[in-house]
Write an enzyme that holds these catalytic residues in place. Structure first.
Site, PDB file in Angstrom:
ATOM      1  N   GLY A 430      -8.094   6.775  45.831  1.00  0.00           N
ATOM      2  CA  GLY A 430      -9.487   6.762  45.543  1.00  0.00           C
ATOM      3  C   GLY A 430      -9.524   8.278  46.169  1.00  0.00           C
ATOM      4  N   TYR A 510     -16.469   5.062  63.212  1.00  0.00           N
ATOM      5  CA  TYR A 510     -14.915   4.817  64.281  1.00  0.00           C
ATOM      6  C   TYR A 510     -14.612   5.851  65.186  1.00  0.00           C
ATOM      7  CZ  TYR A 510     -11.678   6.398  60.873  1.00  0.00           C
ATOM      8  OH  TYR A 510     -11.268   6.991  59.501  1.00  0.00           O
ATOM      9  N   TRP A 559     -22.404  -2.444  53.366  1.00  0.00           N
ATOM     10  CA  TRP A 559     -22.070  -0.926  54.781  1.00  0.00           C
ATOM     11  C   TRP A 559     -24.156  -0.465  54.641  1.00  0.00           C
ATOM     12  CZ3 TRP A 559     -16.873   1.373  53.192  1.00  0.00           C
ATOM     13  CH2 TRP A 559     -16.244   0.257  53.409  1.00  0.00           C
ATOM     14  N   ASP A 597     -13.839  -1.411  44.695  1.00  0.00           N
ATOM     15  CA  ASP A 597     -13.088  -1.638  46.183  1.00  0.00           C
ATOM     16  C   ASP A 597     -14.305  -2.738  46.959  1.00  0.00           C
ATOM     17  OD1 ASP A 597     -11.674   0.128  45.810  1.00  0.00           O
ATOM     18  OD2 ASP A 597     -12.501   1.785  46.724  1.00  0.00           O
ATOM     19  N   CYS A 641      -9.820  -2.805  52.834  1.00  0.00           N
ATOM     20  CA  CYS A 641      -9.981  -2.298  54.543  1.00  0.00           C
ATOM     21  C   CYS A 641      -9.221  -2.584  55.543  1.00  0.00           C
ATOM     22  CB  CYS A 641     -11.058  -1.172  54.335  1.00  0.00           C
ATOM     23  SG  CYS A 641     -11.455  -0.213  53.741  1.00  0.00           S
ATOM     24  N   HIS A 650      -6.827 -17.322  50.617  1.00  0.00           N
ATOM     25  CA  HIS A 650      -6.963 -18.098  49.644  1.00  0.00           C
ATOM     26  C   HIS A 650      -8.509 -17.301  48.653  1.00  0.00           C
ATOM     27  CE1 HIS A 650      -3.574 -20.602  49.981  1.00  0.00           C
ATOM     28  NE2 HIS A 650      -3.691 -20.813  51.183  1.00  0.00           N
ATOM     29  N   HIS A 693      -5.511   7.407  58.257  1.00  0.00           N
ATOM     30  CA  HIS A 693      -6.348   7.559  59.406  1.00  0.00           C
ATOM     31  C   HIS A 693      -6.026   8.639  60.760  1.00  0.00           C
ATOM     32  CE1 HIS A 693      -8.531   4.090  57.826  1.00  0.00           C
ATOM     33  NE2 HIS A 693      -9.566   4.839  58.335  1.00  0.00           N
TER      34      HIS A 693
END
EC number: 2.1.1.14
Length: 757
Positions: A430, A510, A559, A597, A641, A650, A693
């Protein structure tokens, strides 16, 4: 009058640590410069808590990258590939473990329980040598905090080459000698309290794992003698068996419980009793949200606990570390005053904790409590919180499961006829690099320094550049690069009703990466299209398919700082209806591939298995609501992610997306093991072929090797080739060669497959 804070944000009120780290990594400043910023931040945090009257101030919670990585450094458990030869671990080795370097990849990063923080996963094996290798700065009269030895091992993974079945807890006797050295050093430095964070105690543990807690703290008993020992748990209720194990540890003086996400723990303390003479650190102030505490309600809870544990043994605390909330409301000068009165960030929560401790000690600040009570009442009755129409639409969803009319294989055939993609189609996730210039344009437009016309022209130019790069690289399904977006959640929240935004409400995700979660304070709806203008513009620049890019409802929910006055699923359904309108407008605008997403679907999963089914049911349902109305020929993608997906595969299949792209490269291709175990997946799938990353550029051969591993377990006609995640944090001089090698690898394998026929 006893008050305690579990931990505090380390980035600084204006992200001082972030900028110091990035400057150091870019070679623009020295290690001394970085250390000075860190020292100043630590000192100011301790002073702030001391000034507020907090009795038990945590130290050693500061970190240059991650607290679990700090424990790995403390224990000297450096994986061999970093060529560390012993001695004190310096920045070079430490940051190589965190970020990788030009020659070796980083250690795996994964979610810290069900938060949006990521920790660096220790890699251990039978031959890991442990030695005390990283000493930390401590504060005067503070409570030093360590990640507890059992949680450290339970959060680790077997190193590469070590049997997957290796019992990590067998290393307990090897790490405890290092813990003893650390404890001895803390005692010598004058510590009187020590805090061990053992959050794994809230998980579903078996008797063998619980026995490890008893063994560890029995073994540490003599080392700990003369110290007050607090074991801190957080993020959920503590199960009855774990409570029993914990409260029977002789070496432990105090227990910390999260009474926000662990409301049932209250009942457990009342029914199972509390060991006499021990301290209860009661986590009544929410460390994971930004709402002002309902002080009257918390005080009632504390008074009921006081009757059980005794006045002098009750300590008022936060539910968990405040690192999961924003730093200081003082820095929010533009926030609407009504909404601001409903909020408390970390600095304000410190004050709330102390106000509750004083009230409990008979020194209640009546004016402070009255202002809090008025703010609670204003939030309950404010007309901006409720929208009848939205409430009705969300309530009406309950009768259907919102599936698309035909099955995925039929849809994929219809889509292929229209899109005509090659085998192993290539795409990206993206975003493209967000340059300094691009950020300046957005900033100036927001500050009204440039006109809308100038802004559109600048963004159009950037989209055109990104489209051209992808065409030159010969990527099959394009993206517009998202130059108009600051953040994948904030961008949508700014255009939805019921959301508020901060200027400095940053939270560490992070390392140096911070996110600024929106605040969902009321019912959610979409007044106008949000992305259609840019997606149509981008599609007009190319004959190749252009993905419409949206953030899914569960990710927007997980988020954000979410309202706590209605169940989370109700808010999620409201967001799903808003995204559904956007999906249908994109389709009507000629966009044939739409990516929704759900990067954070996994991280909302409750920590206890008994609660999984309910969450997954409404989360997956919310995703299906967004795209249940599109035609078979419209291809719906989703992206996920960092996470361990194997236990929810499942549910992922049940999302019924046409194509899913998923993080894979950094977690050692754990994802592929699901398919090796025979899970049949009929939709398109793109496990990431390289880690975005890290600045490292993978070779064509390395990527081809990854793709071949995937083809061993996945059908050729469903596999997509893509990076792990969006590219916005990378630089163009990293992105172009990496994508060139990715496309070359896909073409190489297409040629091999064709000749094999």
């Amino acid at each position: 009058m006893a008050s305690h804070i579990v931990g505090y944000p380390r980035m600084g009120p204006k992200r001082e640590l972030k900028f110091a780290l990035e400057s150091f990594w870019d070679g623009k400043s020295s290690a001394e410069d970085l250390e000075k910023v860190a020292t100043d931040l630590r000192a100011s945090i301790w002073k702030q808590m001391a000034d507020a009257g907090i009795k038990y101030i945590p130290s050693n919670t500061f970190s240059y990258y991650d607290q679990v990585l700090d424990s790995t450094a403390m224990l000297g458990a450096v994986p061999e590939r970093y060529s560390w030869t012993g001695g004190e671990i310096g920045f070079s080795t430490y940051f190589s473990m965190a970020r990788g370097n030009a020659t070796v990849p980083a250690m795996e990063m994964t979610k810290w329980f069900d938060t949006n923080y990521h920790f660096i996963v220790p890699e251990l094996g039978p031959n890991t040598k442990f030695s005390y290798s990283s000493h930390k700065a401590l504060g005067v009269d503070t409570v030093p905090v360590l990640v507890g030895p059992v949680s450290y091992l339970l959060l680790s993974k077997p190193a590469k080459g070590v049997e997957k079945s290796f019992a990590l807890l067998s290393l307990l006797s090897s790490i405890l000698p290092v813990y003893k050295e650390v404890i001895a050093e803390l005692k010598a430095a004058g510590a009187t309290w020590i805090q061990f964070d053992e959050p794994t105690l809230v998980l579903d543990l078996d008797s063998h794992q619980l026995a490890a807690f008893s063994a560890a703290y029995t073994e540490l008993e003599s080392a700990l003698s003369g110290l007050n020992v607090l074991i801190e748990t957080y993020f959920a209720d503590i199960p009855a068996e774990s409570y029993k194990t914990l409260t029977s540890l002789n070496s432990v003086t105090a227990y910390g419980f999260d009474l926000i996400r662990g409301a049932k723990t209250l009942d457990l303390i009342k029914s199972a009793g509390f060991p006499s003479g021990k301290y209860l650190f009661a986590g009544v102030v929410d460390g994971r949200n930004i709402w002002a505490d309902d002080l009257a309600a918390s005080l009632t809870t504390l008074e009921s606990l006081e009757a059980i544990v005794g006045k002098d043994k009750l300590v008022v605390s936060t539910s968990c570390s405040l690192m999961h909330t924003a730093v200081d409301l003082v820095n929010e000068t533009k926030l609407d005053s009504e909404i601001k009165s409903w909020l408390a960030f970390a600095a304000q929560k410190v004050v709330e904790v102390n106000a509750l401790a004083k009230a409990l000690a008979g020194q209640k600040d009546e004016a402070y409590f009255a202002a809090n009570s008025a703010a609670q009442a204003s939030r309950r009755t404010s007309p901006r919180v409720t929208n009848e129409e939205v409430q009705k639409a969300a309530a009406a969803l309950r009768g259907s499961d919102h599936r698309r009319a035909t099955n995925v294989s039929t849809r994929l055939d219809a889509q292929q006829k229209k899109l005509n993609l090659p085998v192993l189609p290539t795409t990206t996730i993206g975003s493209f690099p967000q340059t300094v210039e691009l950020r300046r344009v957005r900033r100036e437009y927001k500050a009204k320094k440039i006109s809308e016309e100038e802004y559109i022209s600048a963004i159009k130019e950037e989209i055109s550049k990104v489209v051209k790069i992808q065409e030159e690289l010969d990527i099959d399904v394009l993206v517009h690069g998202e130059p108009e977006r600051n953040d994948m959640v904030e961008y949508f929240g700014e255009q939805l009703s019921g959301f508020a935004f901060t200027a400095n409400g940053w939270v560490q995700s992070y390392g140096s990466r911070c996110v600024k979660p929106p605040i969902i304070y009321g019912d959610v709806s979409r007044p106008n299209p949000m992305t259609v203008f840019w997606s149509k513009m981008a599609q007009s620049m190319t004959s190749r398919p252009m993905k419409g890019m949206l953030t899914g409802p569960v990710t927007i929910l997980n988020w954000s700082f979410v309202r706590n006055d209605q169940p989370r699923f109700e808010t999620c359904y409201q967001i799903a209806l808003a995204i559904k309108k956007e999906v249908e407008d994109l389709e009507a605008g000629g966009i044939q591939v739409i990516q929704i997403d759900e990067a954070a679907l996994r991280e909302g999963l409750p920590l206890r298995k008994a609660e999984h089914a309910f969450y997954l049911d409404w989360a997956v349902h919310s995703f299906r609501i967004t795209n249940c109305g599109v035609q078979d020929t419209t291809q719906i993608h989703t992206h996920m992610c960092y996470s361990n997906f194997n236990d929810i595969i499942h549910s992922i299949i049940n999302m019924d997306a046409d194509v899913i792209t998923i993080e894979n490269s950094r977690s050692d291709e754990k994802l592929l093991s699901v398919f090796r175990e025979g899970v049949k997946y009929g939709a398109g799938i793109g496990p990431g072929v390289y880690d975005i990353h890290s600045p490292r550029i993978p070779s064509t051969e390395e990527i081809a090797d990854r793709v071949n591993k995937m083809l061993a377990v996945l059908d050729t006609n469903i596999l997509w080739v893509n990076p792990d995640c969006g590219l916005k944090t990378r630089k163009y001089n990293e992105v172009k060669p990496a994508l060139t090698n990715m496309v070359s690898a896909a073409k190489l394998i297409r040629t091999q497959l064709a000749s094999a026929k």
